[in-house]
Design a protein around this motif. Structure first.
Motif, PDB file in Angstrom:
ATOM      1  N   ALA A 119      38.408  33.429 -25.038  1.00 27.31           N
ATOM      2  CA  ALA A 119      38.949  32.925 -26.140  1.00 27.31           C
ATOM      3  C   ALA A 119      38.671  33.515 -27.452  1.00 27.31           C
ATOM      4  N   ASP A 230      47.157  39.699 -22.791  1.00 27.56           N
ATOM      5  CA  ASP A 230      46.040  38.850 -22.328  1.00 27.56           C
ATOM      6  C   ASP A 230      45.586  39.110 -20.951  1.00 27.56           C
ATOM      7  N   LYS A 259      36.361  38.067 -18.776  1.00 26.88           N
ATOM      8  CA  LYS A 259      35.876  37.471 -17.467  1.00 26.88           C
ATOM      9  C   LYS A 259      35.341  38.593 -16.743  1.00 26.88           C
TER      10      LYS A 259
HETATM   11  C1  LIG Z   1      39.981  32.561 -18.692  1.00 24.87           C
HETATM   12  C2  LIG Z   1      41.048  32.974 -19.804  1.00 24.87           C
HETATM   13  C3  LIG Z   1      40.948  32.864 -21.121  1.00 24.87           C
HETATM   14  C4  LIG Z   1      39.568  32.320 -21.502  1.00 24.87           C
HETATM   15  O1  LIG Z   1      38.297  32.883 -21.450  1.00 24.87           O
HETATM   16  P1  LIG Z   1      37.132  32.016 -21.721  1.00 24.87           P
HETATM   17  O2  LIG Z   1      36.073  33.002 -21.547  1.00 24.87           O
HETATM   18  O3  LIG Z   1      37.051  30.829 -20.886  1.00 24.87           O
HETATM   19  O4  LIG Z   1      37.378  31.573 -23.227  1.00 24.87           O
HETATM   20  C5  LIG Z   1      41.718  33.229 -21.641  1.00 24.87           C
HETATM   21  N1  LIG Z   1      43.042  33.982 -21.142  1.00 24.87           N
HETATM   22  C6  LIG Z   1      43.046  34.071 -19.841  1.00 24.87           C
HETATM   23  C7  LIG Z   1      44.343  34.771 -19.237  1.00 24.87           C
HETATM   24  C8  LIG Z   1      42.240  33.474 -18.773  1.00 24.87           C
HETATM   25  O5  LIG Z   1      42.280  33.743 -17.708  1.00 24.87           O
END
Ligand SMILES: *Cc1c(COP(=O)(O)O)cnc(C)c1O
Length: 398
Positions: A119, A230, A259
């Motif tokens: 995020a 993203d 992640k």
């Molecule tokens: C999990 C995810 C997020 C958010 O990540 P967090 O570390 O939980 O804030 C944003 N974009 C994608 C594509 C995700 O899979």
């Protein structure tokens, strides 16, 4: 009722962990009645000593599996030297990782913003897009997921995540994923950025076609709009390429990462191309961002992925699994989608019963929406465990 009375809820510390967490947690998540105490590779162990195959990597985070010795060693070593250091002071560990990550992203990427989660990486992406273009509008996709802070949530279309939290940030529009005509209707010279996932994760494991992504790139170029990918879920080998954009051959201006970046240690990053230039001093920041401990963990992860050929491994294991899943698909399977070790099996009915049945056979898998079963195993999962996962998925979705 006085505040002392409110505090009298039972808090027996010998109660099962899930009961304590259910009682004391904010309530947004109810942990399942099992406690995991440790892990090794693609295996997790519960408090009764049972072994589970983890085909989730905790949402694609533990990409090297659990307790990978090189990751554990890097963290232990750095923890004993220096953990906290504001980005205002330089550090060799951070500099070395930044060099390695810029190199891994490849030209034209030349700058990084380091933070602590997906995020946060999205928040920085959105702020940089507005700052660099002087425009405010952002176009994102239906079924896209970008995180739960207010900016990232504004980019996320799903009503269930957004509904109670409005008003969200103005300027966001959502269009169907994969349809260039819908995008062309709304992207114009006031659009700061188009934001999308190369493969939608939470939205059901939906890969975009390379042709669509090339057309999105052209549309952005012709309107002076920045293209932001993203890659929070698709990055770091998950899809069989180090970054999914490299596999499809379409380069964004901004790429959000998190992640799997540090194998389970919290971290996020944004890659920015040379043409964007630097940010004005003081315009953005993060207290924990780029701390030496996170950088040491992330550097170990990148070294292992590259040094042990984990991208090729993810590609091979993914192709093997998808061939088996397509070949053996029973009546309940509508479609098998994905790339590398990011696989979605769309069912004709709800996915919950299959997930519960897998869990009772000590296999952990994920949903992606109501009717998609999602597999995001560690990139190091061994062939036998992976075949066991596939065998059971086939049996339980027949
Ligand atoms: C999990 C995810 C997020 C958010 O990540 P967090 O570390 O939980 O804030 C944003 N974009 C994608 C594509 C995700 O899979």
């Amino acid at each position: 009722m006085s505040s002392t009375q409110l505090n009298e809820a039972p808090r027996d510390s010998s109660a099962p962990a899930h009961e304590i967490e259910t009682l004391l947690g904010a309530g947004a998540i109810r942990p399942r009645p099992v406690e995991f105490t440790h892990g090794s590779g693609a295996r997790l162990f519960d408090s009764e000593g049972n072994s589970y195959i983890d085909a989730t990597s905790s949402y694609g985070v533990a990409s090297l599996g659990h307790a990978h010795p090189k990751l554990v060693g890097a963290i232990a070593n750095q923890a004993g030297r220096l953990m906290a250091l504001t980005p205002s002071f330089a550090n060799g560990q951070r500099a070395a990782y930044m060099s390695a990550l810029v190199e891994a992203l490849g030209a034209p990427f030349s700058r990084l913003f380091l933070c602590n989660s997906g995020a946060e990486a999205m928040e920085a992406t959105l702020k940089v897009a507005r700052l660099k273009t002087g425009r405010t509008e952002v176009v994102a996709c239906i079924r896209g997921f970008h995180g739960r802070t207010l900016g990232a949530l504004s980019a996320t279309a799903e009503k269930a995540y957004r509904a109670p939290f409005g008003p969200l940030v103005p300027g966001f529009t959502h269009v169907p994923y994969g349809r260039i005509d819908s995008l062309a209707e709304v992207v114009n010279s006031s659009t700061a950025a188009v934001v999308l996932e190369v493969i939608q994760g939470e939205g059901g494991v939906r890969p975009a076609e390379a042709k669509y992504l090339r057309e999105v790139r052209e549309l952005c170029d012709s309107t002076g709009t920045l293209l932001a990918f993203d890659e929070v879920q698709t990055g770091f080998g998950r899809t069989g390429d180090l970054f999914a954009f490299q596999g499809v051959g379409v380069t964004p201006d901004l790429v959000a990462l998190a992640k799997g970046i540090a194998g389970g240690f919290p971290m996020g990053a944004v890659g920015m191309t040379e043409a964007l230039g630097p940010l004005p001093p003081g315009s953005h920041g993060s207290t924990f961002g780029g701390n030496p401990l996170a950088c040491a963990a992330a550097h170990a992860v990148l070294d292992v992925i590259q040094g042990e050929g984990l991208c090729a491994r993810a590609r091979g294991l993914g192709e093997h699994a998808m061939a088996r899943l397509r070949e053996g698909a029973g009546r309940n399977v509508r479609e098998v989608r994905g790339r590398g070790l990011m696989i979605g099996i769309e069912l004709r009915g709800a996915v919950r019963p299959a997930l519960d049945a897998l869990f009772s056979r000590r296999i952990l898998a994920l949903p992606a929406g109501r009717n998609v079963l999602r597999l995001l195993p560690p990139l190091v999962i061994d062939e036998r465990d992976w075949d066991t996962v596939i065998d059971n998925v086939l049996e339980l979705t027949a």
